[in-house]
Design a protein around this motif. Structure first.
Motif, mmCIF file in Angstrom:
data_model
loop_
_atom_site.group_PDB
_atom_site.id
_atom_site.type_symbol
_atom_site.label_atom_id
_atom_site.label_comp_id
_atom_site.label_asym_id
_atom_site.label_seq_id
_atom_site.Cartn_x
_atom_site.Cartn_y
_atom_site.Cartn_z
ATOM 1 N N TYR A 43 39.486 27.984 31.257
ATOM 2 C CA TYR A 43 39.830 27.892 29.828
ATOM 3 C C TYR A 43 39.299 26.588 29.238
ATOM 4 O O TYR A 43 38.688 26.586 28.162
ATOM 5 C CB TYR A 43 41.347 27.987 29.664
ATOM 6 C CG TYR A 43 41.861 27.481 28.337
ATOM 7 C CD1 TYR A 43 41.564 28.148 27.151
ATOM 8 C CD2 TYR A 43 42.662 26.342 28.267
ATOM 9 C CE1 TYR A 43 42.038 27.691 25.922
ATOM 10 C CE2 TYR A 43 43.139 25.881 27.056
ATOM 11 C CZ TYR A 43 42.824 26.545 25.888
ATOM 12 O OH TYR A 43 43.299 26.086 24.684
ATOM 13 N N ARG A 44 39.515 25.457 29.929
ATOM 14 C CA ARG A 44 39.017 24.171 29.438
ATOM 15 C C ARG A 44 37.489 24.212 29.289
ATOM 16 O O ARG A 44 36.936 23.708 28.308
ATOM 17 C CB ARG A 44 39.394 23.045 30.401
ATOM 18 C CG ARG A 44 40.878 22.829 30.599
ATOM 19 C CD ARG A 44 41.532 22.192 29.411
ATOM 20 N NE ARG A 44 42.958 22.001 29.627
ATOM 21 C CZ ARG A 44 43.856 22.002 28.658
ATOM 22 N NH1 ARG A 44 43.471 22.191 27.405
ATOM 23 N NH2 ARG A 44 45.130 21.829 28.924
ATOM 24 N N GLY A 46 35.678 26.879 28.802
ATOM 25 C CA GLY A 46 35.363 27.753 27.684
ATOM 26 C C GLY A 46 35.499 27.045 26.351
ATOM 27 O O GLY A 46 34.697 27.254 25.428
ATOM 28 N N VAL A 47 36.520 26.193 26.225
ATOM 29 C CA VAL A 47 36.724 25.426 24.997
ATOM 30 C C VAL A 47 35.598 24.417 24.795
ATOM 31 O O VAL A 47 35.031 24.283 23.700
ATOM 32 C CB VAL A 47 38.090 24.694 25.033
ATOM 33 C CG1 VAL A 47 38.212 23.729 23.868
ATOM 34 C CG2 VAL A 47 39.238 25.699 24.998
ATOM 35 N N GLU A 48 35.253 23.710 25.858
ATOM 36 C CA GLU A 48 34.250 22.650 25.776
ATOM 37 C C GLU A 48 32.846 23.184 25.510
ATOM 38 O O GLU A 48 32.015 22.493 24.902
ATOM 39 C CB GLU A 48 34.245 21.844 27.071
ATOM 40 C CG GLU A 48 35.513 21.025 27.299
ATOM 41 C CD GLU A 48 35.624 20.506 28.721
ATOM 42 O OE1 GLU A 48 34.681 20.754 29.513
ATOM 43 O OE2 GLU A 48 36.643 19.858 29.039
ATOM 44 N N GLN A 50 31.815 25.795 23.667
ATOM 45 C CA GLN A 50 31.564 26.569 22.463
ATOM 46 C C GLN A 50 30.295 26.059 21.773
ATOM 47 O O GLN A 50 30.002 24.866 21.804
ATOM 48 C CB GLN A 50 32.757 26.454 21.505
ATOM 49 C CG GLN A 50 34.034 27.101 22.008
ATOM 50 C CD GLN A 50 33.902 28.608 22.172
ATOM 51 O OE1 GLN A 50 33.333 29.294 21.330
ATOM 52 N NE2 GLN A 50 34.435 29.121 23.279
ATOM 53 N N TYR A 133 42.409 31.823 28.162
ATOM 54 C CA TYR A 133 40.975 31.950 28.394
ATOM 55 C C TYR A 133 40.385 33.084 27.551
ATOM 56 O O TYR A 133 39.308 32.929 26.947
ATOM 57 C CB TYR A 133 40.612 32.184 29.863
ATOM 58 C CG TYR A 133 39.116 32.334 29.956
ATOM 59 C CD1 TYR A 133 38.307 31.203 29.891
ATOM 60 C CD2 TYR A 133 38.511 33.586 29.969
ATOM 61 C CE1 TYR A 133 36.923 31.326 29.852
ATOM 62 C CE2 TYR A 133 37.132 33.709 29.931
ATOM 63 C CZ TYR A 133 36.342 32.586 29.870
ATOM 64 O OH TYR A 133 34.974 32.707 29.802
ATOM 65 N N SER A 135 41.155 34.123 24.767
ATOM 66 C CA SER A 135 40.989 33.732 23.359
ATOM 67 C C SER A 135 39.647 33.023 23.148
ATOM 68 O O SER A 135 39.025 33.173 22.089
ATOM 69 C CB SER A 135 42.136 32.834 22.913
ATOM 70 O OG SER A 135 42.073 31.551 23.525
ATOM 71 N N THR A 136 39.187 32.257 24.144
ATOM 72 C CA THR A 136 37.877 31.612 24.009
ATOM 73 C C THR A 136 36.762 32.646 24.104
ATOM 74 O O THR A 136 35.712 32.495 23.474
ATOM 75 C CB THR A 136 37.652 30.537 25.096
ATOM 76 O OG1 THR A 136 37.508 31.149 26.387
ATOM 77 C CG2 THR A 136 38.800 29.540 25.124
ATOM 78 N N GLN A 137 37.001 33.700 24.884
ATOM 79 C CA GLN A 137 35.976 34.736 25.011
ATOM 80 C C GLN A 137 35.834 35.536 23.726
ATOM 81 O O GLN A 137 34.741 36.015 23.407
ATOM 82 C CB GLN A 137 36.287 35.673 26.187
ATOM 83 C CG GLN A 137 35.160 36.682 26.424
ATOM 84 C CD GLN A 137 35.386 37.563 27.623
ATOM 85 O OE1 GLN A 137 36.125 37.211 28.534
ATOM 86 N NE2 GLN A 137 34.744 38.723 27.641
ATOM 87 N N ASP A 140 33.405 33.762 21.733
ATOM 88 C CA ASP A 140 32.101 33.906 22.403
ATOM 89 C C ASP A 140 31.456 35.233 22.015
ATOM 90 O O ASP A 140 30.268 35.293 21.668
ATOM 91 C CB ASP A 140 32.271 33.886 23.930
ATOM 92 C CG ASP A 140 32.567 32.498 24.489
ATOM 93 O OD1 ASP A 140 32.462 31.513 23.743
ATOM 94 O OD2 ASP A 140 32.916 32.434 25.683
ATOM 95 N N ASP A 219 27.525 31.963 28.601
ATOM 96 C CA ASP A 219 28.906 32.367 28.332
ATOM 97 C C ASP A 219 29.341 33.514 29.237
ATOM 98 O O ASP A 219 30.442 33.519 29.782
ATOM 99 C CB ASP A 219 29.058 32.821 26.873
ATOM 100 C CG ASP A 219 28.860 31.702 25.866
ATOM 101 O OD1 ASP A 219 29.016 30.532 26.241
ATOM 102 O OD2 ASP A 219 28.541 32.015 24.702
#
Length: 363
Positions: A43-44, A46-48, A50, A133, A135-137, A140, A219
């Motif tokens: 998750y971290r 995925g956030v970083e 973007q 996680y 939510s980051t996808q 993406d 991604d």
């Protein structure tokens, strides 16, 4: 610019919208615990990681008129077919543009399917770290749809979702069990897409087409890792009967995805006989090689998550893809990230040279 669907050579069967009925529970989680370290780490990351499709990709670049992505002729399934070889240069260019446009269209359509499926995962999955996680996808996938849409606009032609892909997404969305969404989308569709993206990324001489696929792959490799982590924890909890059912679904899904690359819609649109095209592709060995290579990333993940009973192993043996079980998925994921960074470095270098040249002109 108009709607992209206006460029379809034939209308989508559902018109402008495809509605899939849903029946599943929304799962809230009140624990707010720290979650699994590996999932939170993903998750971290995925956030970083973007990025903005508007600025990371140089959209001023154009496609080649005769071979949009500048792919080797051998990557056209009907290359060598008598009818194709007898065509004029202009006719061959049209075939290349339509086939490549159809392929990118399926990427775009599949990314919208992934967007919707991941939103469903956020809603359904019981674990909060998985919701984080996923939510980051979601963002993406929205970015991927945007990127492929913009690339397709340069082709001047686009195609609706091919029936095998639509059938699998329909099954995944209609199933009320959250793990089936993971299995169909995160493992099968995303895993197969990665292998297809890689073929363009590694073979396209057109820098725009190569870059779009490289950045999307960066991604997607995380997305496949997400499904792998979640299902590896969950499937040991199921009964043998439940795992058998998932193996049957998985095998059917793999056959559907294998068959979605026959491009029947392209050959019909261009006035070619789909049966003769299929005969050529089969006899030349192209589709056997192409199809089997698409499962490079799926097979080892299926083994890793614990769906490795007789249904899957015998099915994969018949498909000729069981050997991919030994593939190092982590090494592929690391390579995807490295290559994306190399594309960034290339663009930065080109821009710096252009900047210095401009400065000399004004000096």
């Amino acid at each position: 610019m108009g709607k992209l669907s206006d460029r379809y050579p034939f209308p989508a069967p559902e018109g402008s919208n495809w509605k899939v009925p849903q029946d599943f529970d929304v799962d809230f989680n009140w624990d707010y615990d720290d979650g699994r370290a590996t999932m939170i780490g993903l998750y971290r990351k995925g956030v970083e990681m973007q990025w903005n499709a508007e600025t990371r990709i140089d959209w001023t670049q154009e496609l080649d008129e005769e071979n949009p992505e500048q792919l080797p002729e051998a990557m056209l399934p009907i290359s060598g077919m008598a009818q194709y070889e007898s065509m004029s240069a202009k006719e061959k260019a049209k075939v290349r543009r339509h086939f490549q446009g159809w392929q990118i269209s399926q990427f775009m359509q599949g990314e919208q399917g992934a967007l919707i499926c991941t939103a469903k995962i956020v809603t359904q999955v019981p674990d909060l770290d998985s919701k984080f996680y996923a939510s980051t996808q979601v963002i993406d996938e929205a970015r991927h749809v945007e990127s492929y849409k913009r690339l397709l606009e340069k082709f001047g032609v686009a195609y609706p979702m091919t029936p095998p892909l639509q059938e699998l997404i329909d099954q995944v969305l209609r199933d009320s069990r959250w793990d089936m969404t993971y299995l169909g989308m995160q493992v099968v569709i995303e895993g197969l897409a990665l292998a297809a993206f890689q073929q363009i990324r590694d073979n396209a001489q057109n820098p725009l087409a190569a870059a779009v696929n490289a950045y999307v792959m960066q991604d997607e490799s995380r997305h496949v890792a997400f499904g792998r982590l979640a299902l590896r924890d969950y499937y040991p909890q199921l009964t043998q009967k439940e795992r058998d059912e998932r193996e049957e679904f998985l095998l059917e899904a793999c056959y559907l995805m294998r068959d979605r690359f026959d491009a029947v819609e392209v050959w019909k649109t261009l006035g070619l006989d789909p049966a003769k095209c299929a005969e050529h592709m089969y006899d030349s060995g192209f589709m056997e090689m192409f199809r089997s290579s698409l499962f490079t990333r799926i097979v080892p993940i299926v083994k890793d998550i614990g769906l490795w009973g007789t249904t899957i192993t015998s099915g994969y043996e018949k498909m000729g893809i069981i050997g991919y079980a030994q593939t190092d998925v982590q090494a592929l994921q690391d390579s995807d990230e490295t290559i994306a960074r190399e594309f960034d470095a290339r663009r930065a270098y080109v821009e710096s040279v252009a900047g210095r040249a401009k400065a000399l002109e004004t000096a």
